[in-house]
Design a protein around this motif. Sequence first.
Motif, PDB file in Angstrom:
ATOM      1  N   ALA A  29       5.314   4.017  13.484  1.00 60.75           N
ATOM      2  CA  ALA A  29       6.535   4.808  13.669  1.00 60.75           C
ATOM      3  C   ALA A  29       7.658   3.971  14.266  1.00 60.75           C
ATOM      4  O   ALA A  29       8.827   4.165  13.933  1.00 60.75           O
ATOM      5  N   ALA A  30       7.307   3.009  15.118  1.00 55.63           N
ATOM      6  CA  ALA A  30       8.304   2.151  15.755  1.00 55.63           C
ATOM      7  C   ALA A  30       8.710   0.977  14.862  1.00 55.63           C
ATOM      8  O   ALA A  30       9.576   0.187  15.236  1.00 55.63           O
ATOM      9  N   GLY A  31       8.089   0.857  13.695  1.00 57.17           N
ATOM     10  CA  GLY A  31       8.407  -0.237  12.788  1.00 57.17           C
ATOM     11  C   GLY A  31       7.778  -1.560  13.195  1.00 57.17           C
ATOM     12  O   GLY A  31       8.172  -2.619  12.710  1.00 57.17           O
ATOM     13  N   GLU A  32       6.784  -1.514  14.068  1.00 59.49           N
ATOM     14  CA  GLU A  32       6.123  -2.727  14.550  1.00 59.49           C
ATOM     15  C   GLU A  32       4.924  -3.124  13.700  1.00 59.49           C
ATOM     16  O   GLU A  32       4.453  -4.257  13.786  1.00 59.49           O
ATOM     17  N   PHE A  33       4.410  -2.198  12.924  1.00 57.80           N
ATOM     18  CA  PHE A  33       3.240  -2.450  12.082  1.00 57.80           C
ATOM     19  C   PHE A  33       3.538  -1.889  10.700  1.00 57.80           C
ATOM     20  O   PHE A  33       4.188  -0.847  10.580  1.00 57.80           O
ATOM     21  N   PRO A  34       3.077  -2.567   9.641  1.00 61.53           N
ATOM     22  CA  PRO A  34       3.392  -2.081   8.288  1.00 61.53           C
ATOM     23  C   PRO A  34       2.759  -0.730   7.970  1.00 61.53           C
ATOM     24  O   PRO A  34       1.681  -0.409   8.462  1.00 61.53           O
ATOM     25  N   ARG A  35       3.469   0.037   7.168  1.00 65.12           N
ATOM     26  CA  ARG A  35       2.949   1.331   6.719  1.00 65.12           C
ATOM     27  C   ARG A  35       1.812   1.114   5.721  1.00 65.12           C
ATOM     28  O   ARG A  35       1.758   0.113   5.036  1.00 65.12           O
ATOM     29  N   ALA A  36       0.946   2.092   5.658  1.00 59.56           N
ATOM     30  CA  ALA A  36      -0.166   2.049   4.715  1.00 59.56           C
ATOM     31  C   ALA A  36       0.333   2.264   3.292  1.00 59.56           C
ATOM     32  O   ALA A  36       1.402   2.836   3.071  1.00 59.56           O
ATOM     33  N   ILE A  37      -0.458   1.823   2.364  1.00 58.24           N
ATOM     34  CA  ILE A  37      -0.215   2.057   0.938  1.00 58.24           C
ATOM     35  C   ILE A  37      -1.122   3.205   0.525  1.00 58.24           C
ATOM     36  O   ILE A  37      -2.319   3.186   0.795  1.00 58.24           O
ATOM     37  N   LYS A  38      -0.550   4.228  -0.093  1.00 60.42           N
ATOM     38  CA  LYS A  38      -1.342   5.373  -0.536  1.00 60.42           C
ATOM     39  C   LYS A  38      -1.929   5.077  -1.920  1.00 60.42           C
ATOM     40  O   LYS A  38      -1.201   4.881  -2.874  1.00 60.42           O
ATOM     41  N   LEU A  39      -3.256   5.045  -1.993  1.00 63.95           N
ATOM     42  CA  LEU A  39      -3.924   4.873  -3.278  1.00 63.95           C
ATOM     43  C   LEU A  39      -4.152   6.215  -3.959  1.00 63.95           C
ATOM     44  O   LEU A  39      -4.230   6.291  -5.183  1.00 63.95           O
ATOM     45  N   SER A  40      -4.250   7.237  -3.145  1.00 64.99           N
ATOM     46  CA  SER A  40      -4.388   8.607  -3.634  1.00 64.99           C
ATOM     47  C   SER A  40      -3.945   9.517  -2.490  1.00 64.99           C
ATOM     48  O   SER A  40      -3.666   9.030  -1.395  1.00 64.99           O
ATOM     49  N   PRO A  41      -3.880  10.823  -2.707  1.00 65.95           N
ATOM     50  CA  PRO A  41      -3.447  11.704  -1.618  1.00 65.95           C
ATOM     51  C   PRO A  41      -4.307  11.599  -0.354  1.00 65.95           C
ATOM     52  O   PRO A  41      -3.834  11.855   0.739  1.00 65.95           O
ATOM     53  N   ARG A  42      -5.558  11.177  -0.490  1.00 69.63           N
ATOM     54  CA  ARG A  42      -6.456  11.121   0.674  1.00 69.63           C
ATOM     55  C   ARG A  42      -6.886   9.716   1.062  1.00 69.63           C
ATOM     56  O   ARG A  42      -7.680   9.557   1.987  1.00 69.63           O
ATOM     57  N   ILE A  43      -6.380   8.713   0.372  1.00 74.99           N
ATOM     58  CA  ILE A  43      -6.787   7.341   0.664  1.00 74.99           C
ATOM     59  C   ILE A  43      -5.565   6.477   0.968  1.00 74.99           C
ATOM     60  O   ILE A  43      -4.678   6.323   0.132  1.00 74.99           O
ATOM     61  N   ALA A  44      -5.550   5.935   2.189  1.00 73.53           N
ATOM     62  CA  ALA A  44      -4.489   5.020   2.613  1.00 73.53           C
ATOM     63  C   ALA A  44      -5.141   3.691   3.003  1.00 73.53           C
ATOM     64  O   ALA A  44      -6.197   3.675   3.635  1.00 73.53           O
ATOM     65  N   VAL A  45      -4.506   2.596   2.619  1.00 74.14           N
ATOM     66  CA  VAL A  45      -5.049   1.266   2.901  1.00 74.14           C
ATOM     67  C   VAL A  45      -3.925   0.332   3.331  1.00 74.14           C
ATOM     68  O   VAL A  45      -2.745   0.598   3.091  1.00 74.14           O
ATOM     69  N   TRP A  46      -4.310  -0.770   3.963  1.00 72.07           N
ATOM     70  CA  TRP A  46      -3.378  -1.824   4.332  1.00 72.07           C
ATOM     71  C   TRP A  46      -3.861  -3.107   3.691  1.00 72.07           C
ATOM     72  O   TRP A  46      -5.063  -3.404   3.723  1.00 72.07           O
ATOM     73  N   PRO A  47      -2.959  -3.896   3.100  1.00 69.71           N
ATOM     74  CA  PRO A  47      -3.377  -5.203   2.604  1.00 69.71           C
ATOM     75  C   PRO A  47      -3.850  -6.069   3.783  1.00 69.71           C
ATOM     76  O   PRO A  47      -3.198  -6.116   4.832  1.00 69.71           O
TER      77      PRO A  47
END
Length: 68
Positions: A29-47
């Motif tokens: 939220a503070a912009g200090e860490f990258p947002r997740a990538i949504k692969l589907s409505p229930r799956i979020a991942v980070w590279p």
Amino acid sequence: MKEAQRFLRRDQVLALLGCKNTKLYAMIAAGEFPRAIKLSPRIAVWPERDVIAFQNKHIAAQRPTPKQ
């Protein structure tokens, strides 16, 4: 040919960072860490490379630069 990237799920990211869910989402939220990538409505991942870059940036910030 491009190299495949590894994706990390939230639990893996939390284990690598050594923090709790609340701290992770506060950093996002503070912009200090990258947002997740949504692969589907229930799956979020980070590279994985984004998480490693974040770690390296914070390690470098904590260590003094050597004097020339």
